[in-house]
Motif scaffolding. Structure first.
Motif, short mmCIF file in Angstrom:
data_model
loop_
_atom_site.label_atom_id
_atom_site.label_comp_id
_atom_site.label_asym_id
_atom_site.label_seq_id
_atom_site.Cartn_x
_atom_site.Cartn_y
_atom_site.Cartn_z
N GLU A 103 -10.07 -5.51 -0.46
CA GLU A 103 -10.34 -4.43 -1.57
C GLU A 103 -10.03 -2.89 -0.80
OE1 GLU A 103 -14.46 -4.13 -2.58
OE2 GLU A 103 -14.70 -6.30 -2.21
N GLU A 104 -9.81 -2.19 -1.66
CA GLU A 104 -9.67 -0.62 -1.32
C GLU A 104 -10.17 0.09 -2.21
OE1 GLU A 104 -4.89 -1.07 -1.94
OE2 GLU A 104 -5.61 1.05 -1.35
N ASP A 105 -10.80 1.45 -1.83
CA ASP A 105 -11.33 2.50 -2.60
C ASP A 105 -11.68 3.65 -1.84
OD1 ASP A 105 -12.33 3.54 -4.93
OD2 ASP A 105 -13.39 1.76 -5.27
N VAL A 128 -8.61 1.45 7.99
CA VAL A 128 -8.50 0.43 7.66
C VAL A 128 -9.60 -0.48 8.45
CG1 VAL A 128 -6.89 -1.94 7.97
CG2 VAL A 128 -5.95 0.47 7.65
N ILE A 188 -9.39 0.58 3.35
CA ILE A 188 -8.80 -0.44 3.04
C ILE A 188 -9.74 -1.79 3.84
CG2 ILE A 188 -6.76 -2.05 3.64
CD1 ILE A 188 -4.77 0.65 2.94
N ALA A 248 1.01 -1.27 0.12
CA ALA A 248 -0.04 -0.14 0.06
C ALA A 248 0.67 1.33 -0.01
CB ALA A 248 -1.02 0.04 1.42
N ILE A 308 -4.94 -7.21 1.76
CA ILE A 308 -5.91 -6.13 1.44
C ILE A 308 -6.85 -6.85 0.38
CG2 ILE A 308 -6.16 -3.90 0.47
CD1 ILE A 308 -3.55 -3.23 1.42
N VAL A 357 -6.25 7.25 5.81
CA VAL A 357 -6.58 5.79 5.41
C VAL A 357 -7.17 5.20 6.58
CG1 VAL A 357 -5.45 3.63 4.53
CG2 VAL A 357 -4.63 5.79 3.61
N LEU A 386 -16.54 2.30 -1.81
CA LEU A 386 -16.17 0.80 -1.16
C LEU A 386 -17.63 0.56 -0.30
CD1 LEU A 386 -13.51 -0.84 -0.19
CD2 LEU A 386 -14.59 -0.17 1.83
N ARG A 416 -9.63 7.25 1.94
CA ARG A 416 -9.50 5.69 1.27
C ARG A 416 -10.05 4.68 2.25
NH1 ARG A 416 -4.35 3.06 -0.76
NH2 ARG A 416 -3.52 4.73 0.31
#
Ligand SMILES: Nc1ncnc2c1ncn2[C@@H]1O[C@H](COP(=O)(O)OP(=O)(O)O)[C@@H](O)[C@H]1O
Ligand SMILES: [Mg+2]
Lengths: 248, 256
Positions: free
Chosen positions: A224-226, A40, A215, A30, A222, A38, A231, A213
């Motif tokens: 998926e991330e968007d 998570v 994650i 990442a 990971i 970000v 997401l 973002r």
């Protein structure tokens, strides 16, 4: 975005415990850019904490690399203490120093490491305490504070070192529900000021509001991330769909 | 007639076979155990030796214990960060030391020290202090190690995450918290040590207990001497506990 905006570059990160029998991280890559928030997310045991703790090497990865500000900090020759000064961390259980006053909690590291004078360090600490509305508790001990207050102190204690990134590991999970809001407010302010943040949390509202973002981790990778809107609105994997169904 | 002369008279009467009243008996026993022929000097010498052994052993024990605890803790906490061959060896030695010392009787260790280690030494206080110091070191090491381990792991992580190095975190964050757990246990260890020194009689050192034994054998019985030294031990222990209590309270009040 250009490459030089990347503050932390994570490459193929692996962390195995107990000689390989527990695989907490199985190749995580990442880029965390300056100013990003970000978030998570992921089920319990998916490796979120391990990922976060590998970023400042509280957990030493068994494979891969973490490049912080252009330096591979997983290199054993690197003095990690120097880099940790620029990476603030906030823990689920606050981890304030119980034998020190709030002010002392906040000034210890700046005085020892940034060689600030007591006056300088205290001035900075008091300004930050003001910002989170706790200036009047400067001389209190951690045991005299509520959970929400403790966590706000833990955040500003980390900020006293003027870090370039802040890492949060479930900062509101140990709090009584009525105290979650006050801590999230402080974190949102921080995000609006442009602080780079990596936040492990179950607070989806926070992710939606200030996350740049999200994650989604599962099984040490990971999945998926968007951007948060994307997401949450269009989860692709079944795992994420199931997870979101539970937490939203 | 003074008390001394009266007691002398009682002694002669007793030797002559005449029965004494309980009060007179008590006075005679006391006189015989502590006063006659300047016997109190033997006890004084005994207390001196007991204290010498205990204090020297304590110093040695704390120094040894600190060193061992440091090696063991350092090894356990920093293995991942800085693996080292030398540290591994040192840790192994320390582990063997604590296991052997804590797994064998103090009496046996003392006898080995006196009759194998320092067979020809006439410095019995030195030999005894060495044996007790080495013994105490193993217990002190475990006390200190336990105290350090009892501090929540999150404290070390918080210190390190701020950028403090291992030593700085230990010094400013872990040790001040550990001391509160360590001190009471260390006080107990000191008290145990003081009482345990009574077994040095087996190597012929004239400590407090030995003084009582000598007097008892010389005066043919009488529990006075033994009760007397028991009281002296008790007094020393009580002074020690009082001092430890004060120290603990002082620490607590300066922290909070
Ligand atoms: N110190 C450790 N020793 C052994 N296993 C660990 C350790 N820390 C984490 N793990 C394991 O690694 C996996 C990921 O844990 P973690 O990163 O804490 O997950 P999360 O924060 O997403 O709940 C889990 O299976 C956990 O049991
Ligand atoms: Mg976790």
């Amino acid at each position: 975005m250009s490459g030089k905006d990347v503050l932390i570059q994570v490459r193929d990160l692996e962390k195995h415990f107990d000689g390989g029998s527990i695989r907490a991280l199985n190749g995580v890559s990442a880029d965390i850019r300056r100013g990003e928030v970000v978030v998570v997310i992921g089920p319990s045991g998916s490796g979120k904490s391990t990922f976060l703790r590998c970023l400042n090497l509280l957990e030493r990865p068994t494979g891969g690399a973490v490049v912080f500000d252009g330096v591979d900090i997983t290199d054993p020759k690197v003095n990690i203490d120097l880099h940790r000064q620029k990476m603030g961390m906030v823990f689920q259980h606050f981890n304030l120093f119980p034998h020190m006053t709030i002010l002392k909690n906040m000034t210890l590291a700046p005085m020892k490491l940034l060689k600030k004078s007591r006056e300088e360090a205290e001035e900075k600490a008091l300004t930050l305490l003001d910002r989170v509305g706790l200036r009047d508790r400067a001389d209190a001990y951690p045991s005299q504070l509520s959970g929400g207050q403790k966590q706000r102190i833990a955040i500003v204690r980390a900020l006293c070192m003027e870090p370039e990134v802040m890492l949060f590991d479930e900062p509101t999970s140990a709090l009584d529900p009525e105290m979650v809001g006050e801590v999230l407010e402080v974190m949102k302010d921080l995000a609006h000021e442009g602080m780079t943040m990596v936040v492990v949390t179950h607070e989806m509202g926070f992710a939606r509001e200030v996350g740049t973002r999200v994650i989604f981790m599962d099984g040490g990778i990971i999945l998926e991330e968007d951007r948060p809107q994307e997401l949450f609105a269009h989860p692709r994997s079944e795992r994420l769909k199931t997870f979101l169904a539970k937490v939203l | 007639m003074g008390w001394t002369a009266w007691c002398e008279q009682l002694l002669i009467q007793a030797q002559g076979g005449s029965a004494l009243g309980p009060w007179a008996e008590l006075n005679k026993d006391f006189y015989q155990a502590f006063v006659q022929e300047g016997r109190w000097k033997m006890y004084l010498e005994g207390v001196g030796n007991t204290l010498k052994v205990a204090v020297l052993a304590l110093i040695l024990g704390v120094v040894l214990g600190l060193l061992v605890a440091m090696v063991r803790t350092f090894h356990d906490q920093r293995r991942e960060e800085r693996p080292g061959f030398l540290l591994g060896i040192l840790n192994g030695i320390c582990k063997v030391y604590t296991t052997v010392i804590r797994g064998t009787p103090m009496m046996v260790q003392l006898l080995i020290m006196a009759f194998v280690g320092f067979k020809s030494s006439r410095n019995l206080v030195g030999v005894a202090a060495l044996a007790f110091g080495i013994n105490s070191g193993a217990y002190v090491a475990e006390i200190i190690r336990g105290g350090l381990m009892s501090v929540d792991a999150g404290q070390m992580e918080a210190g390190r995450s701020l950028g403090l190095n291992y030593i700085q975190t230990m010094r400013h964050i872990i040790i001040p918290q550990a001391v509160k757990n360590i001190l009471p246990a260390l006080g107990n260890e000191l008290i145990t040590l003081l009482k345990e020194t009574s077994i040095v009689t087996v190597i012929g050192l004239r400590d407090l207990t030995k003084a009582a034994q000598l007097v008892t054998s010389k005066t043919y019985g009488g529990f006075m001497a033994l009760f007397g030294v028991a009281l002296v031990y008790l007094a020393m222990v009580m002074v020690l506990s009082w001092l430890m209590g004060r120290l603990e309270r002082r620490l607590r009040s300066s922290e909070r």
